[in-house]
Design a protein around this motif. Sequence first.
Motif, mmCIF file in Angstrom:
data_model
loop_
_atom_site.group_PDB
_atom_site.id
_atom_site.type_symbol
_atom_site.label_atom_id
_atom_site.label_comp_id
_atom_site.label_asym_id
_atom_site.label_seq_id
_atom_site.Cartn_x
_atom_site.Cartn_y
_atom_site.Cartn_z
ATOM 1 N N ALA A 29 44.553 48.353 32.305
ATOM 2 C CA ALA A 29 43.875 49.267 33.241
ATOM 3 C C ALA A 29 42.586 48.635 33.766
ATOM 4 C CB ALA A 29 43.575 50.597 32.556
ATOM 5 N N ASP A 30 41.804 48.035 32.859
ATOM 6 C CA ASP A 30 40.566 47.371 33.287
ATOM 7 C C ASP A 30 40.863 46.162 34.162
ATOM 8 O OD1 ASP A 30 38.758 49.142 32.107
ATOM 9 O OD2 ASP A 30 38.773 48.061 30.201
ATOM 10 N N CYS A 31 41.898 45.409 33.818
ATOM 11 C CA CYS A 31 42.288 44.259 34.645
ATOM 12 C C CYS A 31 42.627 44.717 36.064
ATOM 13 C CB CYS A 31 43.485 43.530 34.040
ATOM 14 S SG CYS A 31 43.094 42.536 32.590
ATOM 15 N N SER A 32 43.338 45.816 36.171
ATOM 16 C CA SER A 32 43.700 46.336 37.493
ATOM 17 C C SER A 32 42.458 46.721 38.287
ATOM 18 C CB SER A 32 44.618 47.543 37.353
ATOM 19 O OG SER A 32 45.853 47.150 36.810
ATOM 20 N N GLU A 33 41.507 47.370 37.619
ATOM 21 C CA GLU A 33 40.270 47.749 38.307
ATOM 22 C C GLU A 33 39.515 46.519 38.809
ATOM 23 O OE1 GLU A 33 37.633 50.436 36.289
ATOM 24 O OE2 GLU A 33 39.313 51.552 35.448
ATOM 25 N N VAL A 34 39.434 45.488 37.964
ATOM 26 C CA VAL A 34 38.732 44.264 38.356
ATOM 27 C C VAL A 34 39.449 43.608 39.528
ATOM 28 C CG1 VAL A 34 38.054 41.948 37.608
ATOM 29 C CG2 VAL A 34 37.673 43.898 36.091
ATOM 30 N N ARG A 35 40.775 43.540 39.465
ATOM 31 C CA ARG A 35 41.539 42.938 40.577
ATOM 32 C C ARG A 35 41.280 43.663 41.896
ATOM 33 N NH1 ARG A 35 45.897 43.371 36.943
ATOM 34 N NH2 ARG A 35 46.087 41.485 35.713
ATOM 35 N N VAL A 36 41.298 44.993 41.861
ATOM 36 C CA VAL A 36 41.060 45.783 43.069
ATOM 37 C C VAL A 36 39.655 45.496 43.597
ATOM 38 C CG1 VAL A 36 40.738 48.135 43.942
ATOM 39 C CG2 VAL A 36 42.741 47.588 42.545
ATOM 40 N N HIS A 37 38.681 45.474 42.705
ATOM 41 C CA HIS A 37 37.309 45.205 43.139
ATOM 42 C C HIS A 37 37.200 43.821 43.773
ATOM 43 C CE1 HIS A 37 32.946 45.619 43.255
ATOM 44 N NE2 HIS A 37 32.902 44.357 42.858
#
Length: 88
Positions: A29-37
């Motif tokens: 979930a955190d990886c996805s947030e970082v990727r989107v950012h």
Amino acid sequence: MSQHSPDHDDCSDYLERIVFFLDNELDEADCSEVRVHLEECGPCLEKYDLQRTVKQIVARSCSESAPDGLRERVRIQIREVQIRISEG
């Protein structure tokens, strides 16, 4: 691309997380947030690319062995320091 424009507070949080992201220490979930950012924020993407490049260079450098002559000189200097400390 989202219409969200990252603000400075968002970026400071993500810049800290980029290191963990590079080291695969975040959950999905955190990886996805970082990727989107990173997709939305050019300055953070540049910092991510720099961090990734530095990490790759360090990893490559750490896999090389020092020449035997250098290793021997370092051993001798370490031993000399140990002797000076023990005679202290």
